[in-house]
Scaffold this active site. Structure first.
Site, PDB file in Angstrom:
ATOM      1  N   SER A   1      -3.659  35.955 -12.569  1.00 52.20           N
ATOM      2  CA  SER A   1      -3.896  34.983 -11.261  1.00 52.20           C
ATOM      3  C   SER A   1      -5.074  34.065 -11.814  1.00 52.20           C
ATOM      4  O   SER A   1      -6.166  34.504 -11.660  1.00 52.20           O
ATOM      5  CB  SER A   1      -3.898  35.772  -9.940  1.00 52.20           C
ATOM      6  OG  SER A   1      -4.099  34.759  -9.130  1.00 52.20           O
TER       7      SER A   1
ATOM      8  N   MET B   1      -4.596 -11.940   2.468  1.00 48.83           N
ATOM      9  CA  MET B   1      -4.596 -13.375   2.239  1.00 48.83           C
ATOM     10  C   MET B   1      -3.824 -13.985   3.173  1.00 48.83           C
ATOM     11  O   MET B   1      -2.600 -13.315   3.576  1.00 48.83           O
ATOM     12  CB  MET B   1      -3.938 -13.425   0.672  1.00 48.83           C
ATOM     13  CG  MET B   1      -4.020 -14.658   0.091  1.00 48.83           C
ATOM     14  SD  MET B   1      -5.664 -15.414  -0.255  1.00 48.83           S
ATOM     15  CE  MET B   1      -5.547 -16.948   0.168  1.00 48.83           C
TER      16      MET B   1
ATOM     17  N   ARG C   1       2.761 -18.245  -0.039  1.00 50.19           N
ATOM     18  CA  ARG C   1       2.487 -16.961   0.368  1.00 50.19           C
ATOM     19  C   ARG C   1       2.096 -16.012  -0.889  1.00 50.19           C
ATOM     20  O   ARG C   1       2.563 -16.398  -1.926  1.00 50.19           O
ATOM     21  CB  ARG C   1       3.723 -16.418   0.827  1.00 50.19           C
ATOM     22  CG  ARG C   1       4.558 -17.469   1.796  1.00 50.19           C
ATOM     23  CD  ARG C   1       6.180 -17.029   2.301  1.00 50.19           C
ATOM     24  NE  ARG C   1       6.156 -15.790   2.824  1.00 50.19           N
ATOM     25  CZ  ARG C   1       7.102 -14.885   3.049  1.00 50.19           C
ATOM     26  NH1 ARG C   1       8.342 -15.430   2.625  1.00 50.19           N
ATOM     27  NH2 ARG C   1       7.053 -13.753   3.728  1.00 50.19           N
TER      28      ARG C   1
ATOM     29  N   TYR D   1       3.665  30.892 -10.525  1.00 48.82           N
ATOM     30  CA  TYR D   1       3.903  30.685  -9.101  1.00 48.82           C
ATOM     31  C   TYR D   1       2.540  29.871  -8.622  1.00 48.82           C
ATOM     32  O   TYR D   1       1.471  29.965  -9.497  1.00 48.82           O
ATOM     33  CB  TYR D   1       3.920  31.801  -8.111  1.00 48.82           C
ATOM     34  CG  TYR D   1       2.729  32.787  -8.314  1.00 48.82           C
ATOM     35  CD1 TYR D   1       1.607  32.881  -7.759  1.00 48.82           C
ATOM     36  CD2 TYR D   1       2.801  33.873  -9.258  1.00 48.82           C
ATOM     37  CE1 TYR D   1       0.543  33.753  -7.794  1.00 48.82           C
ATOM     38  CE2 TYR D   1       1.777  34.595  -9.565  1.00 48.82           C
ATOM     39  CZ  TYR D   1       0.483  34.787  -8.729  1.00 48.82           C
ATOM     40  OH  TYR D   1      -0.470  35.641  -8.946  1.00 48.82           O
TER      41      TYR D   1
ATOM     42  N   CYS E   1      -4.525  30.988  -7.597  1.00 44.96           N
ATOM     43  CA  CYS E   1      -4.710  31.507  -6.530  1.00 44.96           C
ATOM     44  C   CYS E   1      -5.837  30.558  -5.988  1.00 44.96           C
ATOM     45  O   CYS E   1      -6.277  30.756  -4.893  1.00 44.96           O
ATOM     46  CB  CYS E   1      -4.745  32.880  -6.135  1.00 44.96           C
ATOM     47  SG  CYS E   1      -6.320  33.476  -7.135  1.00 44.96           S
TER      48      CYS E   1
ATOM     49  N   LYS F   1       6.593  -8.894  -2.933  1.00 47.36           N
ATOM     50  CA  LYS F   1       7.078  -9.924  -2.005  1.00 47.36           C
ATOM     51  C   LYS F   1       8.225 -10.806  -2.684  1.00 47.36           C
ATOM     52  O   LYS F   1       9.393 -11.168  -2.347  1.00 47.36           O
ATOM     53  CB  LYS F   1       6.198 -10.566  -1.204  1.00 47.36           C
ATOM     54  CG  LYS F   1       6.646 -11.663  -0.009  1.00 47.36           C
ATOM     55  CD  LYS F   1       5.625 -12.267   0.544  1.00 47.36           C
ATOM     56  CE  LYS F   1       4.708 -11.625   1.349  1.00 47.36           C
ATOM     57  NZ  LYS F   1       3.354 -12.389   1.775  1.00 47.36           N
TER      58      LYS F   1
ATOM     59  N   HIS G   1     -18.368  27.157   2.877  1.00 48.08           N
ATOM     60  CA  HIS G   1     -17.718  28.581   3.520  1.00 48.08           C
ATOM     61  C   HIS G   1     -16.794  28.195   4.627  1.00 48.08           C
ATOM     62  O   HIS G   1     -15.673  28.628   4.712  1.00 48.08           O
ATOM     63  CB  HIS G   1     -18.729  29.662   3.926  1.00 48.08           C
ATOM     64  CG  HIS G   1     -18.252  30.661   4.665  1.00 48.08           C
ATOM     65  ND1 HIS G   1     -18.232  30.935   5.641  1.00 48.08           N
ATOM     66  CD2 HIS G   1     -17.642  31.824   3.793  1.00 48.08           C
ATOM     67  CE1 HIS G   1     -17.567  32.193   6.010  1.00 48.08           C
ATOM     68  NE2 HIS G   1     -17.454  32.797   5.066  1.00 48.08           N
TER      69      HIS G   1
ATOM     70  N   GLY H   1      -3.088  -8.040   5.071  1.00 45.17           N
ATOM     71  CA  GLY H   1      -4.085  -8.660   5.826  1.00 45.17           C
ATOM     72  C   GLY H   1      -5.207  -9.245   4.500  1.00 45.17           C
ATOM     73  O   GLY H   1      -6.252  -9.899   4.757  1.00 45.17           O
TER      74      GLY H   1
ATOM     75  N   ARG I   1      10.722  -5.094   2.562  1.00 41.83           N
ATOM     76  CA  ARG I   1       9.851  -4.176   1.957  1.00 41.83           C
ATOM     77  C   ARG I   1       9.931  -2.738   2.448  1.00 41.83           C
ATOM     78  O   ARG I   1      10.833  -2.778   3.401  1.00 41.83           O
ATOM     79  CB  ARG I   1       8.372  -4.578   1.755  1.00 41.83           C
ATOM     80  CG  ARG I   1       7.893  -4.276   3.331  1.00 41.83           C
ATOM     81  CD  ARG I   1       6.334  -4.696   3.290  1.00 41.83           C
ATOM     82  NE  ARG I   1       6.201  -5.151   4.689  1.00 41.83           N
ATOM     83  CZ  ARG I   1       5.042  -5.997   5.165  1.00 41.83           C
ATOM     84  NH1 ARG I   1       4.350  -6.104   4.293  1.00 41.83           N
ATOM     85  NH2 ARG I   1       4.802  -6.014   6.198  1.00 41.83           N
TER      86      ARG I   1
HETATM   87  P1  ADP Z   1       1.855 -11.540   5.056  1.00 37.06           P
HETATM   88  O1  ADP Z   1       2.158 -11.125   3.723  1.00 37.06           O
HETATM   89  O2  ADP Z   1       0.792 -11.307   5.724  1.00 37.06           O
HETATM   90  O3  ADP Z   1       3.325 -10.873   5.865  1.00 37.06           O
HETATM   91  P2  ADP Z   1       4.027 -13.667   4.706  1.00 37.06           P
HETATM   92  O4  ADP Z   1       3.722 -14.298   3.446  1.00 37.06           O
HETATM   93  O5  ADP Z   1       4.964 -12.886   4.917  1.00 37.06           O
HETATM   94  O6  ADP Z   1       2.528 -12.915   4.944  1.00 37.06           O
HETATM   95  O7  ADP Z   1       3.923 -14.853   5.801  1.00 37.06           O
HETATM   96  C1  ADP Z   1       3.480 -14.625   7.209  1.00 37.06           C
HETATM   97  C2  ADP Z   1       4.365 -15.211   8.206  1.00 37.06           C
HETATM   98  O8  ADP Z   1       4.497 -16.487   7.877  1.00 37.06           O
HETATM   99  C3  ADP Z   1       5.773 -14.659   7.795  1.00 37.06           C
HETATM  100  O9  ADP Z   1       5.914 -13.444   8.669  1.00 37.06           O
HETATM  101  C4  ADP Z   1       6.695 -15.626   8.615  1.00 37.06           C
HETATM  102  O10 ADP Z   1       6.621 -15.564   9.818  1.00 37.06           O
HETATM  103  C5  ADP Z   1       5.780 -17.071   8.190  1.00 37.06           C
HETATM  104  N1  ADP Z   1       6.334 -17.700   7.129  1.00 37.06           N
HETATM  105  C6  ADP Z   1       5.995 -17.487   5.843  1.00 37.06           C
HETATM  106  N2  ADP Z   1       6.743 -18.178   5.175  1.00 37.06           N
HETATM  107  C7  ADP Z   1       7.746 -18.828   5.778  1.00 37.06           C
HETATM  108  C8  ADP Z   1       8.762 -19.777   5.639  1.00 37.06           C
HETATM  109  N3  ADP Z   1       9.063 -20.140   4.428  1.00 37.06           N
HETATM  110  N4  ADP Z   1       9.417 -20.479   6.720  1.00 37.06           N
HETATM  111  C9  ADP Z   1       9.060 -19.603   7.870  1.00 37.06           C
HETATM  112  N5  ADP Z   1       8.019 -19.175   8.250  1.00 37.06           N
HETATM  113  C10 ADP Z   1       7.292 -18.689   7.037  1.00 37.06           C
HETATM  114 MG    MG Z   2       5.108 -10.892   5.920  1.00 37.68          MG
END
Ligand code: ADP
Ligand code: MG
Ligand code: MG
Length: 935
Positions: A812, A110, A99, A900, A880, A28, A461, A108, A345
């Site tokens: 083979s 963190m 983040r 092969y 094979c 990220k 088998h 999911g 991503r």
């Molecule tokens: P994840 O890795 O779970 O996608 P993110 O770091 O992308 O977590 O954050 C989840 C959500 O929080 C983002 O999709 C966004 O909507 C919101 N968010 C994160 N940073 C900002 C920011 N600087 N301004 C506004 N919304 C944010």
């Molecule tokens: Mg995100």
């Protein structure tokens, strides 16, 4: 240990972090840097590196290192300068998001903290500044909630409960119906929750808020959830080590109707269609889209709601894909008609979409053909080659087993192979359900849609045979108790009888009651084109393991370049041949045996002709008889039981005849004639002859008993003790070749000898082959080319490869047997008893029967290739064994210069792609394998 330099850089502004260094900045963070630097509108911010994380976790110190804190403060000052705002300044406050993000995405793992920087003094400022009290209180309660959860470890429900209580009290279901006053009330309650749970008031100091958040994100790397996730997905430290922290200015999608938030894909990830795809919500904050609190709208509607923004979003989407040259999955927020990109991503997508986008992006010139091939994981293609369950179905599975052969199928249950065949003949679709299967069940496989066993592993088998036929199979479904004798199966409290319908999904091992619709596979034109590109690049040829016309046809459609392994014994098992094979086995002398063989030969010849024709002009490698012959006979126990039953039946028949005699004493002749006859004349003789045959078989079975059949009388050893069997097979092969040639087909027969361990064995068989060959050429008055080769599957054969290559024109590698003998593991026992534990504890990283053991088995293969080619540089060498269709094994086979790989029909497309990838990544692989071998 080096002493840490005082000036290590832990923190990088988005303006100058290296967008390519995901290991250091996390996926990220790296992309936020890269997007910033190519001019995409990203809210400003900075990344705290994964190195800083590891460093912090290493020190076991509760505090962040002072140099890190200094650098963070420096970055904040920079942000304040750039935005003209102040962190913690009530008049004009800077709010932040914190983040997490490691090198590999761990969804999911963190949560994100939003609106950091709010407290009792900045909040009134926010209200004044935005003039929107509701918005400000909502922002505040979100912050308390997220901070409480992530940084202070307070459980979700502590916040959710009072929140829901207020909604209930007010009679509202949607958050949007709550007012500023409600949010103020909720914020107050949340502050109390924090105080109550932690014993301390909510931190007012914004720098303290930030530090606690950073520490929490760092700490999450060693949390149970994260560790389990990494174990589950085999994420090692060299793939991702530590998490980065991204600190970023907040932008708000929830400040009014000129605000929005959304997620998007540059192309449709379900179909690959080249149109912008995604969803958005007006006046909402990011998580609301995923949380499902409100139903988001499809992105094309944005062109009505906010035409200008739609245009900008389209431009953003195009820009991202052009830059990354890959389908992107991105997040954005619109604040007062300004579009911000928050994340991008590489997009995840299904196999259909991946194939289509590969082809189209290459044709558009966005990526090279090589890249188009490399961006597909060959294993994913499996999804496209088998029927799968209707994704709309909501049925829950009732049992679960090992996903042994992919594909989904529904059918009526049968418990034995003969019943399966009968049902098939009546046009009924069946699933063969057994405790485990044996070679004599083979006709049941042909007759069934799929196979389910309650015992055995992925290489049992049932699994191996089903895979080779491309039929769905679930093995070792222990939740099902199969009672073949009573012809029932128990699943929990349900008892299943013959004729009950079930559905199995061999891709994930799920078993369902009743029928579920399946979706047919399609070998699309797109995939065909892509694989033709692959073939242009590959050096390895892809052959198939096929024993029947059906399998060979399928493999040919999938682009097999020949048959690398035809197991002749599979042809012996069908109903019209088995009696002849049994006669051959029971023969008292060579004459009797020859008689049976003479009847078998035309049948085998017919089979071979079918294969030669469908594969013409490609090579067809036929292996002479391999398994111990008692495998064609029933077990001792079964025979004893049957003889017992038959003997009783004989007594009954005698009784019936006695009844008839008695009748003659009681009635006059004319009346006797009109009496019912429960058993016809000759019945007794019939039963007697059945008993005699079974007794003869029983004697033979006892005679043939071996303590360890897999190491016993089989393969070439059998061919040497009964030369007439091999002679018959060789004759059938060469006659078939001659007849096909006469019919105008270009044929390329290859005769292969199994289980060879010394050159003398090979010479022995070669002599038979040469004699038969001379015969056939004379008989058909033609020259007939063929190749003669050896399976190399016995350890000694690897050591004698140089000598064997003087006689064999091809090798083979039979890596199934070789793996067993290299490890001294019997496959079934290993998989059922200790392999899972070995894998769990990392004693073995993979199951060597599935993934080629490069270190041990692979070294033997390498030696055999070297020594064999020293004798004969032209030597053709292939594999094979089952592993031959596994992409990792294919890379190794390419690396050691095999000619092969041969695999089951459904794996052919996968192998074609993998072979091209092996070529394209050969240098990297050589490096990798060297370190791997020395570890
Ligand atoms: P994840 O890795 O779970 O996608 P993110 O770091 O992308 O977590 O954050 C989840 C959500 O929080 C983002 O999709 C966004 O909507 C919101 N968010 C994160 N940073 C900002 C920011 N600087 N301004 C506004 N919304 C944010
Ligand atoms: Mg995100
Ligand atoms: Mg073998």
């Amino acid at each position: 240990m080096t002493t840490k330099a005082k000036t290590s850089t832990f923190v990088y502004s988005f303006k100058d972090g290296d967008g390519k260094n995901k290991k250091l900045l996390g996926g990220k963070g790296a992309n936020l840097c890269e997007m910033t630097q190519i001019g995409i509108n990203v809210p400003p911010g900075f990344v705290i590196s994964t190195e800083a994380c590891l460093n912090y976790l290493d020190t076991k110190n509760q505090d962040l290192p002072p140099e890190l804190i200094d650098q963070v403060h420096e970055q904040i000052r920079q942000l304040e300068h750039d935005t003209n705002k102040g962190f913690g300044d009530p008049e004009n406050m800077l709010l932040l998001s914190v983040r997490s993000g490691s090198a590999l995405s761990m969804p999911g793992m963190m949560d994100t903290i939003l609106n950091l920087g709010l407290n009792s003094t900045t909040l009134p400022g926010l209200i004044k500044q935005t003039g929107n009290e509701r918005f400000a209180w909502d922002a505040y309660r979100r912050f308390i909630q997220l901070f409480g959860k992530v940084a202070l470890g307070i459980a979700d429900e502590k916040f959710d409960k009072p929140f829901d209580a207020i909604k209930k009290r007010e009679g509202v279901t949607e958050d949007t119906d709550l007012t500023a006053d409600h949010y103020r009330e909720i914020s107050d309650i949340f502050l109390d929750v924090v105080h109550g749970e932690t014993g301390k008031p909510f931190p007012e100091d914004v720098y303290q808020q930030l530090e606690l958040s950073i520490k929490a994100v760092f700490g999450s790397w060693l949390g149970k959830r994260a560790i389990d996730y990494r174990r589950e997905f085999k994420i090692t430290a060299d793939m991702a080590n530590g998490t980065a922290v991204n600190v970023q200015i907040m932008v708000f999608g929830n400040m009014g109707n000129d605000c929005a938030t959304g997620v998007g894909f540059t192309r449709n990830p379900a179909t690959g269609d080249n149109v912008m795809f995604g969803e958005y919500l007006i006046n909402a904050q990011g998580e609301d889209v995923v949380a499902g609190i409100r139903t988001p709208k499809p992105v094309h509607e944005l062109s009505h709601d906010m035409p200008q923004m739609h245009a900008e979003l389209t431009a953003l989407s195009n820009r991202l894909e052009e830059h990354y040259r890959e389908v992107q999955d991105y997040e954005y927020t619109i604040e007062n008609n300004v579009l911000y990109c928050l994340q991008t991503r590489d997009g995840k997508m299904n196999a259909t979409a991946r194939v289509r986008t590969s082809l189209e992006m290459a044709n558009e010139g966005l990526i090279t053909r090589n890249r188009a091939l490399l961006r597909i994981n060959p294993v994913e293609l499996d999804q496209l080659l088998h029927p799968c369950l209707d994704p709309e179905s909501k049925k829950m599975p009732v049992a679960h087993g090992l996903p042994a052969s992919p594909g989904a199928a529904s059918g009526k249950i049968v418990f034995d192979a003969d019943r399966a065949e009968m049902a098939r003949d009546e046009g009924v679709k069946v699933i063969l359900v057994r405790e485990e299967t044996k070679p004599e069940d083979i006709h049941g496989f042909f007759a069934s849609e799929g196979v389910l066993t309650s015992r055995g592993g992925k290489t049992s088998h049932a699994a191996v045979v089903a895979r080779s036929m491309g039929k769905p199979c679930i093995a070792g479904a222990e939740g099902i108790e199969v009672d073949v004798e009573k012809q029932i199966a128990r699943v929990g409290n349900t008892v299943l009888h013959e004729g009950d319908v079930i559905t199995i999904d061999g891709a994930n091992g799920n078993v369902y009651l009743d029928e579920i619709d399946t979706v047919a596979p399609k070998f699309s034109n797109e995939l065909q084109t892509l694989l033709s590109w692959a073939d242009e690049i590959s050096e390895l040829k892809i052959m198939c393991n096929a024993d029947t016309l059906d399998a060979a046809t399928k493999a040919s459609d999938f682009g097999a370049m020949g048959i690398g392994l035809c197991r002749t014994e599979r042809m012996f098992n069908s109903q019209d041949r088995l009696p002849l094979v049994i006669d051959m086995i029971l023969a008292k002398d060579i004459n009797e045996r020859q008689e049976a063989l003479d009847k078998l030969r035309p049948i085998q010849r017919g089979d071979f002709k079918d294969l030669f024709k469908i594969m013409s002009p490609r090579p067809v490698t036929i292996r002479l008889l391999d398994p111990p012959i008692h495998e064609f006979l029933p077990s001792e126990k079964q025979l004893e039981q049957e003889i017992d039953h038959l003997t009783r039946l004989r007594d009954t028949v005698c009784g019936v005849n006695d009844l008839m005699n008695s009748m003659q004493l009681l009635k006059r002749k004319a009346d006797v004639k009109s009496m019912p006859k429960p058993f016809g004349p000759g019945g007794r003789e019939l039963v007697e002859s059945a008993i005699a045959k079974k007794q003869q078989m029983l004697i033979k079975v006892r005679e043939l008993f071996e303590v360890n059949p897999m190491l016993g009388h089989r393969g070439v050893r059998l061919g040497i003790t009964y030369p007439e069997i091999y002679e018959m097979q060789v004759r059938a092969i060469l006659e078939a070749a001659a007849e096909c040639s006469k019919e105008g087909f270009d044929v390329c027969p290859e005769i292969m000898v199994p289980q060879v361990c010394t050159s003398k064995e090979l010479l022995w068989v070669r002599k038979i082959v040469d004699q038969v060959h001379a015969d056939i050429e004379a008989k058909y008055e033609m020259k007939l080319a063929f190749k003669f080769g050896s399976m190399i599957e016995v350890v000694r054969a690897y050591m004698r490869a140089g000598r064997l290559a003087e006689i064999a024109e091809f090798f083979s590698f039979g890596t199934n047997d070789l793996t067993q003998s290299t490890f001294s593991f019997s496959r079934e026992d290993a998989e059922n008893k200790f392999l899972p534990l070995y894998e769990e504890n990392n004693i073995l990283q993979d199951n060597p029967f599935e993934t080629l053991d490069v270190k041990g088995v692979g070294s033997l293969m390498e030696i055999a290739v070297d020594w064999g080619r020293k004798t004969n540089p032209e030597l053709k060498v292939g594999i094979c064994g089952e592993q031959g269709g596994h992409p990792e094994s294919i890379r190794f086979c390419h690396h050691i210069g095999l000619t092969y790989v041969s695999c089951s029909a459904p794996r052919v497309p996968i192998a074609r792609l993998a072979a091209a990838q092996a070529k394209l990544t050969e240098e990297e692989y050589s490096q990798k394998i060297m370190t791997h071998l020395s570890s």
